[in-house]
Design a protein around this motif. Structure first.
Motif, PDB file in Angstrom:
ATOM      1  N   LEU A 199       0.829  -1.208   0.000  1.00 27.26           N
ATOM      2  CA  LEU A 199       0.000   0.000   0.000  1.00 27.26           C
ATOM      3  C   LEU A 199       0.863   1.259   0.000  1.00 27.26           C
ATOM      4  CD1 LEU A 199      -2.672  -1.208   2.599  1.00 27.26           C
ATOM      5  CD2 LEU A 199      -2.896  -1.059   0.089  1.00 27.26           C
ATOM      6  N   ALA A 200       2.052   1.154   0.592  1.00 25.39           N
ATOM      7  CA  ALA A 200       2.959   2.308   0.633  1.00 25.39           C
ATOM      8  C   ALA A 200       3.809   2.398  -0.642  1.00 25.39           C
ATOM      9  CB  ALA A 200       3.860   2.212   1.863  1.00 25.39           C
ATOM     10  N   GLY A 201       3.536   1.539  -1.606  1.00 27.81           N
ATOM     11  CA  GLY A 201       4.296   1.580  -2.855  1.00 27.81           C
ATOM     12  C   GLY A 201       5.641   0.899  -2.747  1.00 27.81           C
ATOM     13  N   ASP A 202       5.835   0.184  -1.661  1.00 32.16           N
ATOM     14  CA  ASP A 202       7.113  -0.492  -1.446  1.00 32.16           C
ATOM     15  C   ASP A 202       6.873  -2.012  -1.431  1.00 32.16           C
ATOM     16  OD1 ASP A 202       9.867  -0.343  -1.103  1.00 32.16           O
ATOM     17  OD2 ASP A 202       9.759  -0.310   1.076  1.00 32.16           O
ATOM     18  N   ALA A 203       7.855  -2.768  -1.021  1.00 35.51           N
ATOM     19  CA  ALA A 203       7.760  -4.224  -1.018  1.00 35.51           C
ATOM     20  C   ALA A 203       8.381  -4.765   0.269  1.00 35.51           C
ATOM     21  CB  ALA A 203       8.499  -4.797  -2.221  1.00 35.51           C
ATOM     22  N   ASP A 204       8.006  -5.980   0.642  1.00 38.93           N
ATOM     23  CA  ASP A 204       8.735  -6.604   1.759  1.00 38.93           C
ATOM     24  C   ASP A 204       9.781  -7.590   1.245  1.00 38.93           C
ATOM     25  OD1 ASP A 204       7.092  -8.779   1.132  1.00 38.93           O
ATOM     26  OD2 ASP A 204       5.893  -8.645   2.953  1.00 38.93           O
ATOM     27  N   ASN A 205       9.749  -7.868  -0.043  1.00 35.95           N
ATOM     28  CA  ASN A 205      10.750  -8.735  -0.665  1.00 35.95           C
ATOM     29  C   ASN A 205      10.948  -8.322  -2.108  1.00 35.95           C
ATOM     30  OD1 ASN A 205      11.560 -11.386   0.926  1.00 35.95           O
ATOM     31  ND2 ASN A 205       9.472 -10.819   1.534  1.00 35.95           N
ATOM     32  N   THR A 206      12.183  -8.342  -2.539  1.00 28.78           N
ATOM     33  CA  THR A 206      12.461  -8.029  -3.939  1.00 28.78           C
ATOM     34  C   THR A 206      13.599  -8.906  -4.456  1.00 28.78           C
ATOM     35  OG1 THR A 206      14.128  -6.388  -3.401  1.00 28.78           O
ATOM     36  CG2 THR A 206      11.872  -5.588  -3.646  1.00 28.78           C
ATOM     37  N   ALA A 207      13.621  -9.047  -5.766  1.00 29.55           N
ATOM     38  CA  ALA A 207      14.761  -9.671  -6.439  1.00 29.55           C
ATOM     39  C   ALA A 207      15.041  -8.835  -7.678  1.00 29.55           C
ATOM     40  CB  ALA A 207      14.447 -11.106  -6.819  1.00 29.55           C
ATOM     41  N   ALA A 208      16.291  -8.776  -8.049  1.00 28.42           N
ATOM     42  CA  ALA A 208      16.643  -7.953  -9.202  1.00 28.42           C
ATOM     43  C   ALA A 208      17.803  -8.592  -9.946  1.00 28.42           C
ATOM     44  CB  ALA A 208      17.031  -6.555  -8.744  1.00 28.42           C
ATOM     45  N   MET A 209      17.749  -8.477 -11.256  1.00 24.96           N
ATOM     46  CA  MET A 209      18.873  -8.933 -12.057  1.00 24.96           C
ATOM     47  C   MET A 209      19.510  -7.723 -12.721  1.00 24.96           C
ATOM     48  SD  MET A 209      19.272 -12.232 -14.425  1.00 24.96           S
ATOM     49  CE  MET A 209      18.442 -11.598 -15.867  1.00 24.96           C
ATOM     50  N   CYS A 210      20.843  -7.730 -12.715  1.00 23.76           N
ATOM     51  CA  CYS A 210      21.584  -6.565 -13.194  1.00 23.76           C
ATOM     52  C   CYS A 210      22.675  -7.003 -14.162  1.00 23.76           C
ATOM     53  CB  CYS A 210      22.261  -5.853 -12.022  1.00 23.76           C
ATOM     54  SG  CYS A 210      21.174  -5.513 -10.636  1.00 23.76           S
ATOM     55  N   GLU A 211      22.773  -6.242 -15.257  1.00 25.20           N
ATOM     56  CA  GLU A 211      23.831  -6.474 -16.232  1.00 25.20           C
ATOM     57  C   GLU A 211      24.893  -5.398 -16.032  1.00 25.20           C
ATOM     58  OE1 GLU A 211      22.354  -6.372 -20.213  1.00 25.20           O
ATOM     59  OE2 GLU A 211      24.040  -7.521 -21.016  1.00 25.20           O
ATOM     60  N   LEU A 212      26.151  -5.808 -15.973  1.00 32.23           N
ATOM     61  CA  LEU A 212      27.219  -4.817 -15.783  1.00 32.23           C
ATOM     62  C   LEU A 212      27.862  -4.459 -17.122  1.00 32.23           C
ATOM     63  CD1 LEU A 212      26.977  -6.388 -12.890  1.00 32.23           C
ATOM     64  CD2 LEU A 212      29.011  -5.012 -12.398  1.00 32.23           C
ATOM     65  N   GLN A 213      28.564  -3.357 -17.120  1.00 32.00           N
ATOM     66  CA  GLN A 213      29.172  -2.882 -18.360  1.00 32.00           C
ATOM     67  C   GLN A 213      30.169  -3.878 -18.942  1.00 32.00           C
ATOM     68  OE1 GLN A 213      30.777   0.902 -17.156  1.00 32.00           O
ATOM     69  NE2 GLN A 213      28.797   1.947 -17.253  1.00 32.00           N
ATOM     70  N   ASN A 214      30.825  -4.654 -18.093  1.00 31.12           N
ATOM     71  CA  ASN A 214      31.812  -5.617 -18.589  1.00 31.12           C
ATOM     72  C   ASN A 214      31.205  -6.987 -18.894  1.00 31.12           C
ATOM     73  OD1 ASN A 214      31.352  -6.566 -16.040  1.00 31.12           O
ATOM     74  ND2 ASN A 214      33.513  -6.676 -15.426  1.00 31.12           N
ATOM     75  N   GLY A 215      29.857  -7.044 -18.950  1.00 25.92           N
ATOM     76  CA  GLY A 215      29.208  -8.295 -19.334  1.00 25.92           C
ATOM     77  C   GLY A 215      28.990  -9.262 -18.196  1.00 25.92           C
ATOM     78  N   THR A 216      29.351  -8.888 -16.983  1.00 23.83           N
ATOM     79  CA  THR A 216      29.080  -9.760 -15.839  1.00 23.83           C
ATOM     80  C   THR A 216      27.674  -9.484 -15.312  1.00 23.83           C
ATOM     81  OG1 THR A 216      30.062  -8.191 -14.301  1.00 23.83           O
ATOM     82  CG2 THR A 216      31.538  -9.840 -15.266  1.00 23.83           C
ATOM     83  N   ILE A 217      27.274 -10.297 -14.336  1.00 21.52           N
ATOM     84  CA  ILE A 217      25.878 -10.300 -13.889  1.00 21.52           C
ATOM     85  C   ILE A 217      25.815 -10.200 -12.367  1.00 21.52           C
ATOM     86  CG2 ILE A 217      23.706 -11.608 -13.932  1.00 21.52           C
ATOM     87  CD1 ILE A 217      24.990 -13.306 -16.219  1.00 21.52           C
ATOM     88  N   ALA A 218      24.831  -9.450 -11.872  1.00 24.61           N
ATOM     89  CA  ALA A 218      24.575  -9.431 -10.431  1.00 24.61           C
ATOM     90  C   ALA A 218      23.101  -9.714 -10.176  1.00 24.61           C
ATOM     91  CB  ALA A 218      24.958  -8.080  -9.844  1.00 24.61           C
ATOM     92  N   VAL A 219      22.839 -10.590  -9.230  1.00 22.03           N
ATOM     93  CA  VAL A 219      21.476 -10.885  -8.806  1.00 22.03           C
ATOM     94  C   VAL A 219      21.350 -10.425  -7.353  1.00 22.03           C
ATOM     95  CG1 VAL A 219      19.804 -12.690  -8.323  1.00 22.03           C
ATOM     96  CG2 VAL A 219      21.272 -12.862 -10.354  1.00 22.03           C
ATOM     97  N   LEU A 220      20.407  -9.512  -7.111  1.00 23.26           N
ATOM     98  CA  LEU A 220      20.270  -8.918  -5.779  1.00 23.26           C
ATOM     99  C   LEU A 220      18.917  -9.278  -5.173  1.00 23.26           C
ATOM    100  CD1 LEU A 220      21.535  -5.326  -6.703  1.00 23.26           C
ATOM    101  CD2 LEU A 220      22.886  -7.379  -6.218  1.00 23.26           C
ATOM    102  N   VAL A 221      18.927  -9.606  -3.916  1.00 25.20           N
ATOM    103  CA  VAL A 221      17.686  -9.947  -3.215  1.00 25.20           C
ATOM    104  C   VAL A 221      17.606  -9.103  -1.949  1.00 25.20           C
ATOM    105  CG1 VAL A 221      16.587 -11.771  -1.844  1.00 25.20           C
ATOM    106  CG2 VAL A 221      17.403 -12.268  -4.155  1.00 25.20           C
ATOM    107  N   ALA A 222      16.398  -8.666  -1.608  1.00 27.67           N
ATOM    108  CA  ALA A 222      16.186  -7.979  -0.328  1.00 27.67           C
ATOM    109  C   ALA A 222      14.937  -8.565   0.322  1.00 27.67           C
ATOM    110  CB  ALA A 222      16.011  -6.486  -0.542  1.00 27.67           C
ATOM    111  N   SER A 223      14.996  -8.699   1.632  1.00 26.80           N
ATOM    112  CA  SER A 223      13.822  -9.225   2.335  1.00 26.80           C
ATOM    113  C   SER A 223      13.726  -8.590   3.711  1.00 26.80           C
ATOM    114  CB  SER A 223      13.922 -10.746   2.471  1.00 26.80           C
ATOM    115  OG  SER A 223      12.865 -11.227   3.284  1.00 26.80           O
ATOM    116  N   ARG A 224      12.510  -8.268   4.097  1.00 19.00           N
ATOM    117  CA  ARG A 224      12.264  -7.701   5.427  1.00 19.00           C
ATOM    118  C   ARG A 224      11.712  -8.752   6.388  1.00 19.00           C
ATOM    119  NH1 ARG A 224      11.795  -2.053   4.899  1.00 19.00           N
ATOM    120  NH2 ARG A 224      11.267  -1.234   2.839  1.00 19.00           N
TER     121      ARG A 224
END
Lengths: 343, 343, 343, 343
Positions: free
Chosen positions: D213-238
């Motif tokens: 309701l506040a426009g936020d989340a209690d859990n997220t996951a994200a995939m990220c591409e870096l400039q050098n072609g490597t990858i980061a997967v980020l997770v957050a949880s409350r």
């Protein structure tokens, strides 16, 4: 904030660590004097930690350092008992590194003096009791989480790289039982709530025959019967290839506690061609650095609150008694009863 | 005991394992026929497992092997759909190794035939569901132990020693998403109780450029959104230096489940100069050997009890759909929605 | 394939498991006869495993079952020695579950007969040697990975839920040392490459006083000196709250091996309000199921290849000797030397 | 010893910890001033840590506190950029807690000022880089132990007990990506040696709908591409039920590093009816207490040695950029390219 004025005697590696802790990390302590027979050690603590008053004579420090309130003793074991007695009789509170002494007569001499001066706060350093994990285990037991403990396995294991340097000094430190297992003995008494009354020790010089020639061992195991019918199994080793490995397991009627296993350096896991692995610790100091600080903080707090600590000289006497019995059992190749040592 | 008469097609490494399992370890199965285009493979199963009827033509086996009741298909992926259809239309029950097919058309063709012959028991081999630890996780979730799952991380990782041999065949197997992640996709659907609807895949040829030249990757990561708003993160790697490493983590509202981590070979811990360590596994087969047996036993039991298994051809179609979407996303460097593939 | 014709005697829980293994999972074995004094057990193996020839008399089975080549003995311990002797003298190969006997006289009687009939293959079941992790440790030692072993800690620990049922039978099985530690004794001999010559055992009835009243214990610890100067520490417990916990640690001059620790059920980790955790195993059977199969397969292979196994009756005699010494030490509250038992 | 005179602004829980660390545990630091709008916080640091000069106005502290050399900023995020700029322009060295700002404009404003005053030492607090295990991983990578990193999985996970208190403030802190993942973003940049250029974030309010309701989340996951072609997967949880769980895994071409997993409180293992288990940590502070000290010690040392730290404001800008992109991606339900944010 009231600060406790402390004089320290013994400035070897561990002594310097005490000065550092007391100077920087124990807010209510003030190191006002230091004593060593080595001038370079005195210079070091003056230059590094601004210790203002330096002595080469322990007796002189006790006499002249008027505003001093407590003495911290980190000298070699053979000096502990005399230095404690002198400090207590001179009116100081005393913290002394383990072990109290290598023979029972010295322990009893100390205890008698300490008893007579019961207003002096005295504490002996069994650092493991102040480690967060060992302390947590004690709390869990006191809360009844795992029922009643009846069997303890505890070991003190050092990295092999230090063994060659220990050969020369292994007997002046009282041998492997006094030097290594004195901690495990104290833990057995603490967790099992009783005292060891009979022991059988085995051992050998399995990797470094030099220890055998010196009448000592590079590895030992011992079984101990306590007065309340519980059991302690103690192991000591000088030759761990992967690092320091102090760990303790407590079997209790409703559960089991394991402290310090696996003995990993930090929270990094490496997976490579050698498998899935964790690196070990170099020394006992890597394992117990925090506990050394917690311990001396506890001593300072007890003195400032005029409260005797749980860890008494009597705990230390009992540990030395058992270490002496283990040594005798190992050398005479038969079980030894503690009562026979003191009769 | 009623025994199910089985014919098997495909006698490569995994095919032979099926023959062994069905011959010795599945009491209510009887391998009465085997088919391969390689004569030496037929000789091997005749000599080793006494398989009595041998064929070089799949169609001939289906036609001539009258007492045969079920067909087990362990051929290369491109043959799966046709062989399933032929077997089902010829009246046989069918178990087929994963994946069902590399393209959606083939999947749908199979599904239509299977639907029309709903009295035939058909099952697709997603072996992880039959692993004791994966199955235990499903039970724990069904029991409500950890609440509702909302995020799954799952990976299929092979030891690097096999990568050089995979370069030549990486595209005939459909590429890394079809070959590796198809299991993880099925697990995501199974544990999260929904279907993946949108994906974004990244990857590269980080160690073996040859995979890049072939239009494939040696490592990939993908993020997937499911229809019910949950999330799956999938990883595949061909280059693990310490061994096969299939593992899955399930985040749920009241707890967290981790399956297969650390990926250790057995219950032996070695502590030496390399640290405190466990050895890894060579192949997926070391990890899932028991599960392969449990799976084929489950198929045989379902057929003999005339019961459709939980694991249907439709599960397989859905997995292939997502693997196809992941491949497209990786190649076109943008997110792909599943619905767009089948419109 | 040549199949070994086997008759089995003793059809309790473990006996039935042997029939199942030999029927389904050991391809070159054929169970042609089974013997039990309980008719319902005979019915069960006939109905479930198609065992064709059933006997209520062991002697009758030995006499009448002409094509039988080997006997597998899974009866109660007090029958082992007589049944082995009868089978060997009647010309059969013999596999017998541990322990060989509860007293030394019986062991020696068996050994003499076995020696006289050295063409008969005889093997005693110390199943741990066949566990993948225990076997891997032996390989690592033989390869020199960790240098020379000098200290072994080994324990047999059962889940507490079974203790109440053990009270009644604890003495007929010879007590906790014969029933639990006989495995650990054999492992000590195997890994340390020598034989135990002196022991001291302690123990108590810490949770179930009934074991104490029966002259037994619910927990014991023992220290053992071997002829080559190495050391074994053995622990047994009937009251583990978290599951079966057999584990062994080997201290060697260049490294350390730990087998079976932590004693987890599978590869599932649960993290919830109780912490980060793994579930334990219910019984020794959950831990050693695979090893039981490997072991009996090994026996069958040795017979068919006319090769005496590494695991001889003499290993069993030595284990019984030590278990007897431990029992005597525990009861008489003093160390016991093995040589004194057999003089 | 030269001591750095420090003024601190922000005396909440973390601010007080900085005062304690700087007062007692950083020998070459001296806290000579503190600023807060809450009088009771000023009283507390005066009474507890003897901070001599107290201010309710930040500007006043900067102007009047002449002997002050450096400012430590531990206020709420929305004040960071202005307070840094004011301090730098007033001639002070600055350490500021993460994150630098919630929007890119503020970051760039700070960077410009910092660039202009390059003689001022400025550092932003990404505390994980100073954790012993995270630092050890970096050393291992730099030494080439595991080859070249190409995939990073990193998560920031808090214990669920704090979630209800976060609902009210979740958006003033910039939401879960700014508040949780900013650390993981910095680690991705640090370990992978490149910058994230494209992201896709998913998430939901799986347990506490209020975050949704506040426009936020209690859990997220994200995939990220870096400039050098490597990858980061980020997770957050409350909502972790077992405790704080920050961990990071680095896939590299020759090995794999895992930091912080399992997230255990200490070295005590409990085995009881709940299984074989370790307790988790309550808060990030239990996990990173030592790192906070190491970090601020590093800042003080860098200032006293007139050396710019590795961790620059630009690192912080880049982290905020990515957190902003993740937030946008989550809200707009599509991938976001970093370059599009700053054009």
């Amino acid at each position: 904030m009231k600060k406790l004025n402390i004089g320290i005697v013994g400035l070897g590696r561990l002594g310097k660590e005490y000065v550092k802790n007391l100077t920087y990390l124990v807010p209510n302590a003030h190191v006002i004097a230091a004593c060593s027979i080595r001038k370079e050690e005195l210079d070091y603590v003056r230059d590094t930690y601004n210790v203002p008053n330096l002595y080469t004579s322990y007796e002189q420090m006790l006499e002249q350092q008027e505003e001093m309130e407590a003495v911290v003793i980190v000298t070699s074991t053979d000096q502990h008992s005399d230095q404690i007695i002198k400090a207590v009789e001179a009116g100081y509170h005393v913290f002394c590194e383990k072990p109290l002494a290598l023979n029972i007569e010295d322990c009893i001499r100390v205890e008698k003096v300490v008893e007579k001066h019961s207003d002096r706060i005295t504490m002996l350093g069994f650092v493991r009791r102040f480690d967060a994990s060992y302390a947590d285990a004690k709390i869990k037991i006191n809360e009844g989480l795992v029922g009643t403990p009846y069997l303890l396995r505890s070991q003190t294991v050092d990295k092999d790289t230090f063994a060659p340097f220990q050969i020369e000094f292994c007997t002046t430190g009282g041998g492997i039982f006094h030097d290594y297992n004195v901690h495990d003995i104290d833990l057995a008494h603490w967790y099992l709530g009783s005292r060891i009354e009979k022991v059988w020790a085995l051992g050998g010089a399995y990797r470094f025959p030099e220890f055998g020639l010196a009448g000592d061992a590079d590895n030992t195991a011992a079984m101990c019967e306590l007065q309340n019918g519980t059991i302690a199994v103690l192991v000591a080793s000088r030759i761990s290839s992967f690092g320091h490995n102090t760990c303790t397991e407590i079997f209790a009627t409703e559960g089991n506690l394991k402290i310090g296993d696996p003995p990993v350096k930090n929270m990094l896991q490496i997976a490579d061609k050698h498998g899935i692995r964790r690196e070990g610790m170099e020394t006992f100091f890597d394992r117990f650095q925090d506990a050394f600080l917690t311990q001396i903080q506890s001593f300072v707090d007890h003195v400032l609150q005029s409260k005797q600590p749980e860890l008494t000289m009597n705990n230390a006497t009992n540990a030395t008694l058992v270490a002496t019995a283990l040594t005798k059992s190992f050398k005479e190749k038969k079980p030894v009863t503690i009562a026979d040592l003191i009769s």
